[in-house]
Design an enzyme around this catalytic site. Structure first.
Site, PDB file in Angstrom:
ATOM      1  NE  ARG A 164      44.194  48.667  29.015  1.00 11.75           N
ATOM      2  CZ  ARG A 164      42.658  48.642  27.811  1.00 11.75           C
ATOM      3  NH1 ARG A 164      41.414  49.232  27.865  1.00 11.75           N
ATOM      4  NH2 ARG A 164      42.195  47.107  26.970  1.00 11.75           N
ATOM      5  CB  SER A 236      47.391  44.107  26.204  1.00 10.07           C
ATOM      6  OG  SER A 236      45.535  43.872  25.333  1.00 10.07           O
ATOM      7  CD  GLU A 333      46.761  47.362  29.002  1.00 12.42           C
ATOM      8  OE1 GLU A 333      46.467  47.396  30.073  1.00 12.42           O
ATOM      9  OE2 GLU A 333      47.350  47.153  28.114  1.00 12.42           O
TER      10      GLU A 333
HETATM   11  N1  EPU Z   1      44.601  41.107  15.351  1.00 14.62           N
HETATM   12  C1  EPU Z   1      45.672  40.948  14.192  1.00 14.62           C
HETATM   13  N2  EPU Z   1      46.828  39.909  15.076  1.00 14.62           N
HETATM   14  C2  EPU Z   1      46.745  39.401  16.655  1.00 14.62           C
HETATM   15  C3  EPU Z   1      46.113  40.680  17.148  1.00 14.62           C
HETATM   16  C4  EPU Z   1      44.657  40.903  16.697  1.00 14.62           C
HETATM   17  O1  EPU Z   1      45.367  41.056  13.832  1.00 14.62           O
HETATM   18  O2  EPU Z   1      47.237  39.046  16.856  1.00 14.62           O
HETATM   19  C5  EPU Z   1      44.044  42.436  15.071  1.00 14.62           C
HETATM   20  C6  EPU Z   1      42.398  42.020  14.901  1.00 14.62           C
HETATM   21  O3  EPU Z   1      42.168  41.155  13.530  1.00 14.62           O
HETATM   22  C7  EPU Z   1      41.691  42.994  15.230  1.00 14.62           C
HETATM   23  C8  EPU Z   1      42.418  44.372  15.939  1.00 14.62           C
HETATM   24  O4  EPU Z   1      44.094  43.653  15.063  1.00 14.62           O
HETATM   25  O5  EPU Z   1      41.353  43.719  14.100  1.00 14.62           O
HETATM   26  C9  EPU Z   1      42.276  44.536  17.758  1.00 14.62           C
HETATM   27  O6  EPU Z   1      42.297  43.310  17.341  1.00 14.62           O
HETATM   28  P1  EPU Z   1      41.565  42.809  19.087  1.00 14.62           P
HETATM   29  O7  EPU Z   1      39.889  43.177  18.613  1.00 14.62           O
HETATM   30  O8  EPU Z   1      41.063  41.685  19.520  1.00 14.62           O
HETATM   31  O9  EPU Z   1      41.959  43.646  20.273  1.00 14.62           O
HETATM   32  P2  EPU Z   1      43.021  44.141  20.568  1.00 14.62           P
HETATM   33  O10 EPU Z   1      43.123  45.839  19.778  1.00 14.62           O
HETATM   34  O11 EPU Z   1      43.730  43.690  20.713  1.00 14.62           O
HETATM   35  C10 EPU Z   1      42.147  45.822  23.180  1.00 14.62           C
HETATM   36  C11 EPU Z   1      42.644  45.480  24.632  1.00 14.62           C
HETATM   37  C12 EPU Z   1      41.692  44.183  24.716  1.00 14.62           C
HETATM   38  C13 EPU Z   1      40.706  43.576  24.613  1.00 14.62           C
HETATM   39  C14 EPU Z   1      40.279  43.855  23.429  1.00 14.62           C
HETATM   40  C15 EPU Z   1      38.768  43.854  22.882  1.00 14.62           C
HETATM   41  C16 EPU Z   1      44.522  46.708  24.746  1.00 14.62           C
HETATM   42  C17 EPU Z   1      45.910  47.430  24.381  1.00 14.62           C
HETATM   43  N3  EPU Z   1      43.649  45.734  24.124  1.00 14.62           N
HETATM   44  O12 EPU Z   1      43.192  44.776  21.856  1.00 14.62           O
HETATM   45  O13 EPU Z   1      42.307  44.312  25.964  1.00 14.62           O
HETATM   46  O14 EPU Z   1      40.417  42.481  24.956  1.00 14.62           O
HETATM   47  O15 EPU Z   1      40.750  45.681  23.069  1.00 14.62           O
HETATM   48  O16 EPU Z   1      38.541  45.079  22.716  1.00 14.62           O
HETATM   49  O17 EPU Z   1      43.366  48.116  24.616  1.00 14.62           O
HETATM   50  C18 EPU Z   1      43.751  43.729  28.084  1.00 14.62           C
HETATM   51  O18 EPU Z   1      43.754  45.140  27.958  1.00 14.62           O
HETATM   52  O19 EPU Z   1      44.705  43.313  29.133  1.00 14.62           O
HETATM   53  C19 EPU Z   1      43.153  43.201  27.028  1.00 14.62           C
HETATM   54  C20 EPU Z   1      43.185  41.837  26.437  1.00 14.62           C
END
Ligand code: EPU
Length: 337
Positions: A164, A236, A333
């Protein structure tokens, strides 16, 4: 062509749909228009590039000039047996570019399906999802340097991409206006299915074709993330925090199910901000017109009628609660203006 508007309402130009105004907004469709906009006699003293408005939170009237790219051409600029290089202008919708690549049978963009935003914004924060990042396919970035009034180009390495992050959020912040981006895509199948449940979703559709991967990513996103046309949000809101490995190990000892991701630096780990917010008890929390999304705690939402200040107050509450619960600082972010 340049078009200019005064006291412009921003509600439809930001995905949070907060009701603020810009003192001036200038639309341009050709990179050469920027020479005129930034000429010595016209040069705005305060300005900001507004792309798709998907990663921005207006907290007050913007009293400068919003520069809004309108050029949305896509063209092939190079092709060989292995790859095709496509140049897309800044205002192309990111997902239109991904769709275009998938339709042509080109590999590399499919995991980035349905990310809201414009092509011009994609290098700035090196957008990413499902194990892929824009930096994996960006070949070169063309921009206008507002200080030297020159049209310049950076190679992928010169953009200094990181999670990012890029040179456009560092040295070139407040200086560069991205006018177009070149993407190099492969003609050879290269499925990237290592992230979460993507492989299973793709398998359920009959295997790793470009269309199946795109559809699987779109379905996962639609299930987890709110539709910005229905409910205001900026994806995010927070970055996943990068912490010392010792800090992550200590937390993991008391929270076995906490996700930890490796980084390029073996002494650092990335944690999931969504998980931290969720386990701090804030998933689905509502404060008046704003809330923490019920299916993805990383996303703050405007249920309608919220001001930027309402969103900021909630963001501060989330940061404070996560810090008090886990001792971890999470940072926004989203760009806050
Ligand atoms: N999780 C929870 N509770 C929640 C959300 C997430 O327990 O409410 C846990 C999930 O179960 C998982 C971990 O946290 O084990 C990561 O969650 P997820 O895979 O949904 O991805 P993220 O890290 O929350 C990132 C990006 C997203 C992108 C997703 C999928 C960032 C800040 N965000 O989210 O990007 O779509 O990975 O690859 O890096 C964006 O930038 O706007 C965005 C949506």
């Amino acid at each position: 062509m340049i078009k200019e508007y005064i006291d412009y309402p921003l509600r439809e130009l930001n995905s949070f749909h907060v009701e603020e105004q810009a003192a001036r907004i200038i639309e341009f469709d050709s990179p050469n228009d920027l020479d005129k906009i930034f000429s010595a006699e016209n040069r705005p003293s305060k300005w900001y590039v507004l792309g798709g408005g998907n990663n921005i939170l207006f907290t007050q009237r913007y009293d400068g000039v919003l520069i809004h790219p309108m050029g949305c051409g896509i063209s092939i600029i190079d092709e060989n047996n292995d790859s095709i290089t496509i140049c897309a202008e800044a205002a192309v919708e990111w997902d239109d570019l991904v769709e275009n690549c998938v339709e042509r049978g080109l590999w590399g963009a499919e995991n980035l399906s349905l990310i809201p935003g414009s092509v011009g914004a994609s290098p700035v924060q090196n957008i990413g999802a499902y194990g892929a990042e824009a930096k994996d396919i960006i070949y070169r970035v063309h921009y206008f340097d507002t200080e030297e009034c020159k049209h310049l180009t950076l190679s992928n390495a010169e953009c200094r991409f990181a999670y990012r992050d890029s040179i456009f959020k560092q040295e070139l912040k407040g200086r560069a206006i991205i006018t177009s981006v070149e993407f190099k895509l492969s003609k050879h199948p290269a499925p990237n299915l290592g992230y979460g449940d993507l492989a299973a979703e793709v398998e359920a559709r009959g295997g790793a074709t470009l269309i199946n991967i795109r559809e699987a990513v779109c379905d996962i996103r639609r299930r987890k993330l709110p539709d910005t046309s229905k409910i205001g949000n900026a994806g995010s809101f927070f970055k996943n925090p990068v912490v010392d490995k010792s800090v992550a190990d200590k937390l993991k000892a008391s929270h076995e199910d906490m996700p930890i991701y490796p980084t390029a630096d073996p002494d650092k780990c990335k944690l999931a901000a969504g998980w931290l917010i969720d386990r701090a008890g804030l998933k689905g929390a509502r404060r008046g017109n704003v809330g923490v999304h019920e299916r993805q705690a990383l996303v703050l939402v405007n249920f309608g009628g919220a001001t930027g200040a309402d969103v900021i107050n909630l963001a501060h509450e989330v940061q404070k609660t996560v810090y008090e619960t886990f001792g971890i600082e999470i940072e926004a972010e989203v760009n806050i203006l």
